[in-house]
Design a protein around this motif. Sequence first.
Motif, short mmCIF file in Angstrom:
data_model
loop_
_atom_site.label_atom_id
_atom_site.label_comp_id
_atom_site.label_asym_id
_atom_site.label_seq_id
_atom_site.Cartn_x
_atom_site.Cartn_y
_atom_site.Cartn_z
N ASN A 17 0.68 -1.40 0.04
CA ASN A 17 0.03 0.14 0.11
C ASN A 17 0.80 1.33 -0.02
OD1 ASN A 17 1.03 -0.22 2.52
ND2 ASN A 17 -0.78 0.71 3.70
N VAL A 18 2.13 1.10 -0.35
CA VAL A 18 3.17 2.39 -0.25
C VAL A 18 3.16 2.70 -1.82
CG1 VAL A 18 5.28 3.09 0.13
CG2 VAL A 18 4.33 1.50 1.70
N VAL A 19 2.72 4.04 -1.97
CA VAL A 19 3.06 4.76 -3.31
C VAL A 19 3.77 5.85 -3.05
CG1 VAL A 19 1.65 5.83 -5.33
CG2 VAL A 19 0.82 4.06 -3.88
N CYS A 20 5.13 6.03 -3.78
CA CYS A 20 6.14 7.06 -3.67
C CYS A 20 6.01 7.73 -4.97
CB CYS A 20 7.37 6.59 -3.17
SG CYS A 20 8.64 7.75 -2.73
N PHE A 21 5.56 9.02 -4.98
CA PHE A 21 5.65 9.64 -6.39
C PHE A 21 6.41 11.05 -6.30
CE2 PHE A 21 1.56 10.60 -4.36
CZ PHE A 21 1.38 11.77 -4.68
N GLY A 22 6.40 11.65 -7.41
CA GLY A 22 7.22 12.95 -7.26
C GLY A 22 6.28 13.74 -8.55
N LEU A 23 6.59 15.26 -8.57
CA LEU A 23 6.03 15.97 -9.58
C LEU A 23 6.97 16.05 -10.65
CD1 LEU A 23 5.02 18.94 -7.26
CD2 LEU A 23 3.51 17.12 -7.79
N LYS A 24 6.29 16.06 -11.82
CA LYS A 24 7.13 16.18 -13.12
C LYS A 24 7.15 17.60 -13.34
CE LYS A 24 5.96 11.95 -15.93
NZ LYS A 24 5.16 11.55 -16.79
N GLY A 25 8.52 18.06 -13.70
CA GLY A 25 8.63 19.55 -13.89
C GLY A 25 7.89 20.59 -13.20
N ALA A 26 8.09 20.45 -11.75
CA ALA A 26 7.26 20.87 -10.87
C ALA A 26 8.02 22.40 -10.50
CB ALA A 26 7.02 20.28 -9.77
N THR A 79 11.75 28.66 -7.25
CA THR A 79 11.48 27.57 -6.23
C THR A 79 12.47 26.28 -6.54
OG1 THR A 79 9.54 26.82 -7.24
CG2 THR A 79 9.31 28.38 -5.54
N SER A 80 12.67 25.62 -5.45
CA SER A 80 13.61 24.44 -5.53
C SER A 80 12.53 23.23 -5.85
CB SER A 80 14.35 23.95 -4.39
OG SER A 80 13.68 23.71 -3.29
N PRO A 81 12.70 22.06 -6.07
CA PRO A 81 11.83 20.78 -6.53
C PRO A 81 10.93 20.70 -4.78
CG PRO A 81 14.01 20.21 -7.53
CD PRO A 81 14.24 21.74 -6.86
N SER A 82 11.83 20.74 -3.95
CA SER A 82 11.37 20.57 -2.56
C SER A 82 10.48 21.55 -2.26
CB SER A 82 12.40 20.53 -1.25
OG SER A 82 13.30 19.44 -1.67
N GLU A 83 10.44 22.56 -2.56
CA GLU A 83 9.74 23.99 -2.14
C GLU A 83 8.44 23.66 -3.20
OE1 GLU A 83 12.62 27.61 -1.16
OE2 GLU A 83 12.18 27.06 -3.06
N SER A 84 8.40 23.06 -4.32
CA SER A 84 7.35 23.03 -5.32
C SER A 84 6.62 21.73 -4.75
CB SER A 84 7.62 22.47 -6.51
OG SER A 84 8.64 23.67 -7.18
N ARG A 85 7.34 20.41 -3.95
CA ARG A 85 6.49 19.54 -3.64
C ARG A 85 5.75 20.02 -2.30
NH1 ARG A 85 10.43 16.16 -0.27
NH2 ARG A 85 10.32 17.98 0.82
N ASP A 86 6.44 20.72 -1.42
CA ASP A 86 6.04 21.26 -0.17
C ASP A 86 4.80 21.96 -0.48
OD1 ASP A 86 7.78 19.83 0.98
OD2 ASP A 86 9.07 21.67 1.71
N ARG A 87 4.76 22.98 -1.56
CA ARG A 87 3.65 23.80 -1.71
C ARG A 87 2.46 22.96 -2.24
NH1 ARG A 87 5.86 27.28 -4.87
NH2 ARG A 87 5.67 26.36 -6.92
#
Length: 141
Positions: free
Chosen positions: A94-103, A108-116
Amino acid sequence: IQFTSDKHLELQIQVFKNMSSYLASAEVRPDNYLHLAPENSRRFRALPVWMSLKAYGKDGFQDIVDRNVSLASLLGSKIEESAGFRLLSPVILNVVCFGLKGAVVGDTSPSESRDRFLKFLNEAGVVRCTPTLYNNTPGIR
């Protein structure tokens, strides 16, 4: 009855201190009983499990787990098909690990985009996701 010795008081508090955001810090005092013995609610940790087993039974638990794993697999499939997201690792149980494409937007850094994105998602109140770092890539679980 609680027996304490000043000789090992600091070590005893280190070993048994209760760590919760709503509790005051553990002060080294011989009358600080909350932090001098095993957690006072420890014996009740199995109670919720026992009550859920009584309420749902083995078949109910199996249904909950099966449904959860199926939904995670479905989410993984939808993420793979998505233009805005990407799986960072295979879906396992049940673990889904994903990220944002071109975020990355502006400075902003990728971490800041993810956090937003997470703030927006969590404030919506439909689902609760948490940040993670997978192979040095900011991700969402």
